[in-house]
Write a protein that holds these residues in place. Structure first.
Motif, PDB file in Angstrom:
ATOM      1  N   VAL A 365      -3.683  11.239 -17.953  1.00  0.00           N
ATOM      2  CA  VAL A 365      -2.596  11.061 -16.991  1.00  0.00           C
ATOM      3  C   VAL A 365      -2.863   9.790 -16.195  1.00  0.00           C
ATOM      4  N   CYS A 366      -1.913   8.849 -16.216  1.00  0.00           N
ATOM      5  CA  CYS A 366      -2.069   7.557 -15.543  1.00  0.00           C
ATOM      6  C   CYS A 366      -1.048   7.403 -14.422  1.00  0.00           C
ATOM      7  N   PHE A 367      -1.523   6.920 -13.277  1.00  0.00           N
ATOM      8  CA  PHE A 367      -0.664   6.569 -12.149  1.00  0.00           C
ATOM      9  C   PHE A 367      -0.864   5.077 -11.903  1.00  0.00           C
ATOM     10  N   VAL A 368       0.147   4.256 -12.185  1.00  0.00           N
ATOM     11  CA  VAL A 368      -0.025   2.804 -12.097  1.00  0.00           C
ATOM     12  C   VAL A 368       1.194   2.171 -11.439  1.00  0.00           C
ATOM     13  N   GLY A 369       0.961   1.466 -10.340  1.00  0.00           N
ATOM     14  CA  GLY A 369       2.042   0.819  -9.613  1.00  0.00           C
ATOM     15  C   GLY A 369       2.305  -0.610 -10.068  1.00  0.00           C
ATOM     16  N   ASP A 370       3.152  -1.269  -9.312  1.00  0.00           N
ATOM     17  CA  ASP A 370       3.613  -2.621  -9.620  1.00  0.00           C
ATOM     18  C   ASP A 370       2.709  -3.647  -8.940  1.00  0.00           C
ATOM     19  N   PRO A 371       2.107  -4.578  -9.697  1.00  0.00           N
ATOM     20  CA  PRO A 371       1.259  -5.588  -9.045  1.00  0.00           C
ATOM     21  C   PRO A 371       2.017  -6.457  -8.043  1.00  0.00           C
ATOM     22  N   LYS A 372       3.351  -6.515  -8.164  1.00  0.00           N
ATOM     23  CA  LYS A 372       4.134  -7.273  -7.190  1.00  0.00           C
ATOM     24  C   LYS A 372       4.170  -6.583  -5.826  1.00  0.00           C
ATOM     25  N   ALA A 373       3.741  -5.337  -5.780  1.00  0.00           N
ATOM     26  CA  ALA A 373       3.637  -4.641  -4.497  1.00  0.00           C
ATOM     27  C   ALA A 373       2.324  -4.938  -3.793  1.00  0.00           C
ATOM     28  N   VAL A 374       1.411  -5.653  -4.476  1.00  0.00           N
ATOM     29  CA  VAL A 374       0.088  -5.960  -3.939  1.00  0.00           C
ATOM     30  C   VAL A 374       0.113  -7.320  -3.252  1.00  0.00           C
ATOM     31  N   GLY A 395      -1.566  -3.104   3.837  1.00  0.00           N
ATOM     32  CA  GLY A 395      -0.755  -2.233   3.007  1.00  0.00           C
ATOM     33  C   GLY A 395       0.089  -2.954   1.972  1.00  0.00           C
ATOM     34  N   PRO A 396       0.960  -2.216   1.292  1.00  0.00           N
ATOM     35  CA  PRO A 396       1.754  -2.781   0.193  1.00  0.00           C
ATOM     36  C   PRO A 396       2.934  -3.605   0.677  1.00  0.00           C
ATOM     37  N   LYS A 397       3.430  -4.458  -0.220  1.00  0.00           N
ATOM     38  CA  LYS A 397       4.607  -5.284   0.080  1.00  0.00           C
ATOM     39  C   LYS A 397       5.905  -4.525  -0.179  1.00  0.00           C
ATOM     40  N   THR A 398       5.878  -3.629  -1.185  1.00  0.00           N
ATOM     41  CA  THR A 398       7.070  -2.861  -1.547  1.00  0.00           C
ATOM     42  C   THR A 398       6.679  -1.405  -1.738  1.00  0.00           C
ATOM     43  N   ASN A 399       7.641  -0.567  -2.082  1.00  0.00           N
ATOM     44  CA  ASN A 399       7.384   0.851  -2.356  1.00  0.00           C
ATOM     45  C   ASN A 399       7.316   1.148  -3.849  1.00  0.00           C
ATOM     46  N   ASN A 400       7.160   0.130  -4.661  1.00  0.00           N
ATOM     47  CA  ASN A 400       7.253   0.307  -6.109  1.00  0.00           C
ATOM     48  C   ASN A 400       5.905   0.735  -6.705  1.00  0.00           C
ATOM     49  N   TYR A 401       5.503   1.956  -6.382  1.00  0.00           N
ATOM     50  CA  TYR A 401       4.226   2.492  -6.865  1.00  0.00           C
ATOM     51  C   TYR A 401       4.265   4.019  -6.755  1.00  0.00           C
ATOM     52  N   THR A 454      -6.180  -0.198  -3.623  1.00  0.00           N
ATOM     53  CA  THR A 454      -4.761  -0.087  -3.263  1.00  0.00           C
ATOM     54  C   THR A 454      -4.222   1.292  -3.624  1.00  0.00           C
ATOM     55  N   TRP A 455      -3.714   2.101  -2.758  1.00  0.00           N
ATOM     56  CA  TRP A 455      -3.734   1.935  -1.310  1.00  0.00           C
ATOM     57  C   TRP A 455      -4.393   3.151  -0.673  1.00  0.00           C
ATOM     58  N   GLY A 456      -5.253   3.768  -1.440  1.00  0.00           N
ATOM     59  CA  GLY A 456      -6.065   4.862  -0.935  1.00  0.00           C
ATOM     60  C   GLY A 456      -5.291   6.141  -0.650  1.00  0.00           C
ATOM     61  N   GLY A 457      -5.950   7.018   0.093  1.00  0.00           N
ATOM     62  CA  GLY A 457      -5.348   8.297   0.444  1.00  0.00           C
ATOM     63  C   GLY A 457      -5.456   9.345  -0.642  1.00  0.00           C
ATOM     64  N   HIS A 458      -6.170   9.050  -1.741  1.00  0.00           N
ATOM     65  CA  HIS A 458      -6.258   9.994  -2.848  1.00  0.00           C
ATOM     66  C   HIS A 458      -7.204  11.149  -2.506  1.00  0.00           C
ATOM     67  N   GLU A 459      -6.897  12.309  -3.049  1.00  0.00           N
ATOM     68  CA  GLU A 459      -7.795  13.467  -2.925  1.00  0.00           C
ATOM     69  C   GLU A 459      -8.224  13.894  -4.320  1.00  0.00           C
ATOM     70  N   ILE A 460      -9.528  13.809  -4.569  1.00  0.00           N
ATOM     71  CA  ILE A 460     -10.117  14.214  -5.850  1.00  0.00           C
ATOM     72  C   ILE A 460     -10.964  15.442  -5.547  1.00  0.00           C
ATOM     73  N   ALA A 507      -7.593  -3.619   4.340  1.00  0.00           N
ATOM     74  CA  ALA A 507      -6.193  -4.049   4.319  1.00  0.00           C
ATOM     75  C   ALA A 507      -5.449  -3.506   3.100  1.00  0.00           C
ATOM     76  N   ASP A 508      -6.191  -3.237   2.018  1.00  0.00           N
ATOM     77  CA  ASP A 508      -5.584  -2.611   0.836  1.00  0.00           C
ATOM     78  C   ASP A 508      -5.862  -1.115   0.807  1.00  0.00           C
ATOM     79  N   VAL A 509      -7.123  -0.716   0.987  1.00  0.00           N
ATOM     80  CA  VAL A 509      -7.437   0.717   1.001  1.00  0.00           C
ATOM     81  C   VAL A 509      -7.208   1.228   2.426  1.00  0.00           C
ATOM     82  N   ILE A 510      -5.931   1.364   2.762  1.00  0.00           N
ATOM     83  CA  ILE A 510      -5.557   1.657   4.150  1.00  0.00           C
ATOM     84  C   ILE A 510      -5.809   3.112   4.528  1.00  0.00           C
ATOM     85  N   ASN A 511      -5.945   3.986   3.526  1.00  0.00           N
ATOM     86  CA  ASN A 511      -6.212   5.406   3.793  1.00  0.00           C
ATOM     87  C   ASN A 511      -7.502   5.815   3.080  1.00  0.00           C
TER      88      ASN A 511
END
Length: 788
Positions: A365-374, A395-401, A454-460, A507-511
């Motif tokens: 299972v892959c979760f991959v956002g848009d590099p243009k949001a970085v 944080g991100p530039k867009t919500n495309n992730y 980018t952009w953190g907040g994950h729970e494993i 600035a990228d791993v904000i959470n």
């Protein structure tokens, strides 16, 4: 009158709600149906497509029931904006009454077989097909390859340095269409190339090699070739000549090809959810289906994922892009050719749960956002945006992730059948992804991988991840990189950046990324590997079974209340003022620091298994309040690492946590899943070890604790430890207490039983030859008399 009107309005509103739900309908599909039918249970449709189009015009909750059988898709089922549903009126596609339903991206072939040469059969194929994989009676066969497949061989089931030798290449008449699969030179994933022919000098022409983002070239040994006619030489192999439309196959002697079911894939994707951030596809669920027969996609794995080691193909048997509140539940992904599930760019609140993913060609299972949001992205390890040019906005530039999405209670194993830079769960350019209660094992690289901050907040949490890094190296069961916009591979440069621009670090791993209550096991690396700048982590209540825990070049990592068995803490290259904390952990080895000029914020209140390890750390300036001893695990033989109330580990702040809640939760998946390897504990002071034995006037035992290793200077816990030498022993004056017997008659003595057995085999010899370890050196000793 006003009260009457209000009551009437309420009544009418209730009627509308009831009517809305009443419009809901069940639609039926059967392989024996017809798209000219009504879609009722008595007269079902024949295609999912027809049911999908019908459902678009039905308000309310709709269930498309699939009757038993195999549905061969001629095209991908695409859910677009027209298929979106309201929250209380979702669309579900599922089997009827738990009947077995298979969705195939392939097509069956009707073939007439005849003998070709020796045991090889051939058959004419009437139509144009892409022969990417071949299934005979639902069992996947192998393209003709060199060397031949052997599951006992670690890399690729067989690899060889001479796979691309001039002599072998010369034996291939026309290798165009063949493939080269090779491990990365440093064992960091792999490469694939397609052979396009030979040049005038007889050398191979090829294209590819872009499947890895750390370009260092192919491994000179771990490589193999496939899809070459001259290599068709063993049972189970096949080759398709597309010019002549001839399929060649080497069957088992007992096979009956006349009645065999032959299938080949033709689609890359089975289901796609295709919406956008502005108008997402919503509230659609796929449930209880077997998904199989998708094409391999390794030659399309090209897109670099920022500065991680990965490139990616944005696709899978199920692809979600622009989806919200959609679910994949209890599906069986069986031998899909690439990724099983891929969530690309904008996704919100989607869930993969209760699934079974086996033998996928790439990742689970892959979760991959848009590099243009970085902000200020870089796309290769050595690339770096100058500090004065970096976008400093957090944080991100867009919500495309992907964000707020979940993979849970899912069993994954045998992944990476084709590609080797893969993971059970892959996260890149995403936020707040939850991976919980999954069981992942038998994978070539990481079980769970986070490609950057980018952009953190994950729970494993509560995952059981083992038998990982089987076909690669220098990696972890859980692996992460933190090569975010602030990070530089040059340590002095990185120190200055962190000192002058501390806000850039998060600035990228904000959470904060949280790892808790997992069990990890790695074969050729670390159980938990936070590599190259991984920052802003909270790691607690994890059990590391084999490879230990590594933190490299990052900041703001709190590691507490973990249990590290038969290994330890590996701090690598820490920066000044890193803010790292390592406390209240149980470890069973001394630390293994590399390049440590600065310790973190707090390295203390830990519990060591032996005194020597504690003293070594205290001399290095850490762990002034830590202690040592037997942690007194309740039942380590079955993996219960709760500690007794008398354990000294409690005095330094360790708190027991449940160690029986890892992995999948559904009974059906738990029954299918392998069990994690429970290690035999070594090196714990006070733990009962083997009893000593009298042998020719020597008192001996197996060397098996860290204290014994430390006392003798041995690099590892093997050999036969001499406790004492009796005056009448033939070894008196030759051996001493604390010697370690390493070999007898030039054969290794790992333990006392080996020594005794070797002496019995050679008891008639007139001389005795042994090697021992004494005073940090190996010595050879010869007795000119037999042992009697």
């Amino acid at each position: 009158m006003r009260k009457l009107m209000k009551s009437l309005s309420t009544f009418l509103f209730a009627l509308l709600l009831i009517a809305g739900h009443a419009f809901g309908k069940d639609i039926y599909v059967s392989p024996k149906g017809s798209d000219k039918n009504s879609g009722s249970i008595e007269k079902p449709f024949a295609s999912i497509k027809k049911a999908q189009l019908t459902a678009r015009n039905i308000p309310g909750k709709v269930i498309i029931y699939l009757r038993s059988g195999t549905y061969y898709l001629s095209e991908t089922v695409v859910f677009s904006l027209e298929d979106s549903r309201k929250a209380n009126a979702g669309l579900t596609i599922k089997p009827y009454a738990n009947e077995k339903v298979t969705i195939s991206g392939g097509t069956p072939l009707t073939l007439k077989w005849e003998s070709y040469k020796g045991n090889i059969m051939k058959a004419k194929v009437s139509e144009e097909h892409v022969f990417d994989q071949l299934f005979i009676n639902r069992h996947q066969q192998r393209m003709a390859r060199y060397p031949n497949y052997n599951p006992a061989v670690r890399f690729y089931g067989g690899s060889s340095a001479d796979a691309l030798s001039p002599q072998r290449i010369a034996s291939w008449k026309n290798p165009a269409g063949g493939f080269i699969h090779a491990l990365h030179k440093a064992e960091w994933g792999g490469y694939q190339y397609q052979i396009t022919g030979k040049d005038v000098d007889g050398k191979l022409k090829m294209e590819g090699g872009y499947q890895n983002n750390r370009q260092m070239g192919m491994h000179d040994k771990y490589r193999f070739v496939e899809n070459i006619f001259e290599e068709l030489d063993t049972v189970g192999e096949w080759y398709y000549n597309k010019d002549e439309k001839l399929l060649y196959y080497y069957p088992e002697s007992s096979a009956n090809l006349t009645t065999a079911k032959v299938e080949i894939p033709r689609l890359k994707h089975l289901f796609e959810f295709k919406g956008s951030e502005e108008i997402p596809v919503t509230n659609i669920s796929i449930e209880g289906l077997e998904l199989t027969h998708t094409l391999r996609t390794f030659m399309e794995t090209k897109e670099p994922l920022l500065r991680s080691d990965w490139t990616i193909y944005r696709g899978g048997a199920v692809l979600m892009e622009g989806a919200k509140s959609c679910q994949i539940r209890s599906c069986f992904f069986n031998h899909v050719g690439g990724n099983a599930v891929f969530l690309s760019n904008y996704n919100r609140d989607n869930k993969i749960s209760g699934c079974h993913i086996a033998y996928a060609g790439a990742s689970g299972v892959c979760f991959v956002g848009d590099p243009k949001a970085v902000r200020s992205p870089s796309f290769e390890y050595a690339q770096f945006v100058p500090v004065n040019e970096i976008d400093t906005v957090r944080g991100p530039k867009t919500n495309n992730y992907p964000a707020n999405c979940t993979v849970e209670n899912t069993l994954m194993y045998g992944l990476g059948q084709v590609e080797k830079q893969v993971a059970g769960v892959q996260i890149s350019m995403s936020m707040s992804i939850t991976a919980t209660h999954n069981t992942i094992y038998d994978v070539p690289r990481a079980g769970i991988n986070i490609s950057e901050g980018t952009w953190g907040g994950h729970e494993i949490s509560f995952n059981d991840v083992f038998n990982t890094v089987l076909e690669s190296g220098d990696h972890g069961a859980f692996n992460s990189w933190g090569r975010d916009r602030y990070w530089n591979a040059n340590v002095p440069v990185m120190n200055k950046i962190a000192k002058d621009n501390p806000a850039l670090i998060t600035a990228d791993v904000i959470n904060t990324i949280t790892l808790h209550d997992n069990r990890f096991h790695c074969e050729h690396g670390w159980d938990i590997d936070l590599d190259d700048g991984s920052s802003n982590y909270h790691i607690y209540n994890n059990v590391c079974l084999n490879g230990g825990l590594k933190l490299r070049e990052g900041f703001y990592r709190t590691v507490e209340n973990n249990i590290v068995l038969n290994n330890s803490f590996h701090p690598h290259v820490w920066f000044e003022n890193s803010g790292d904390v390592f406390k209240h952990n149980i470890i069973t080895r001394n630390y293994y620091p590399i390049g440590i000029n600065f310790w973190g914020k707090e390295i203390d209140y830990n519990f060591f298994a032996d005194k020597a390890s504690l003293e070594k750390s205290q001399k290095a300036g850490t762990d002034q309040h830590s202690t040592f001893g037997n942690p007194e695990f309740l039942n380590p033989a079955i993996g219960d690492y709760s500690v007794k109330s008398t354990s000294k580990a409690l005095t330094v702040g360790f708190k027991s946590f449940p160690t029986d809640q890892f992995g999948v939760t559904s009974p059906a998946l738990r029954k299918l899943a392998k069990k994690a390897p429970i290690p035999v504990l070594k090196g714990i002071e006070g733990v009962t070890t083997s009893e000593s034995t009298e042998w020719f006037g020597l008192q001996i035992k197996n060397l098996e604790t860290l204290g014994e290793r430390s006392a003798t200077g041995m690099p590892e816990e093997i050999g036969v430890l001499v406790l004492s030498v009796h005056a009448n022993s033939p070894f008196a004056g030759v051996l001493k207490a604390n010697d370690v017997i390493l070999s007898f008659k030039q054969k290794t003595t790992y333990k006392v039983a080996d020594l005794v057995a070797l002496q019995q085999q050679n008891k008639s010899d007139k001389t005795v030859e042994i090697s021992i370890f004494r005073s940090q050196n190996t010595q050879k000793i010869t007795l000119d008399k037999p042992l009697k």
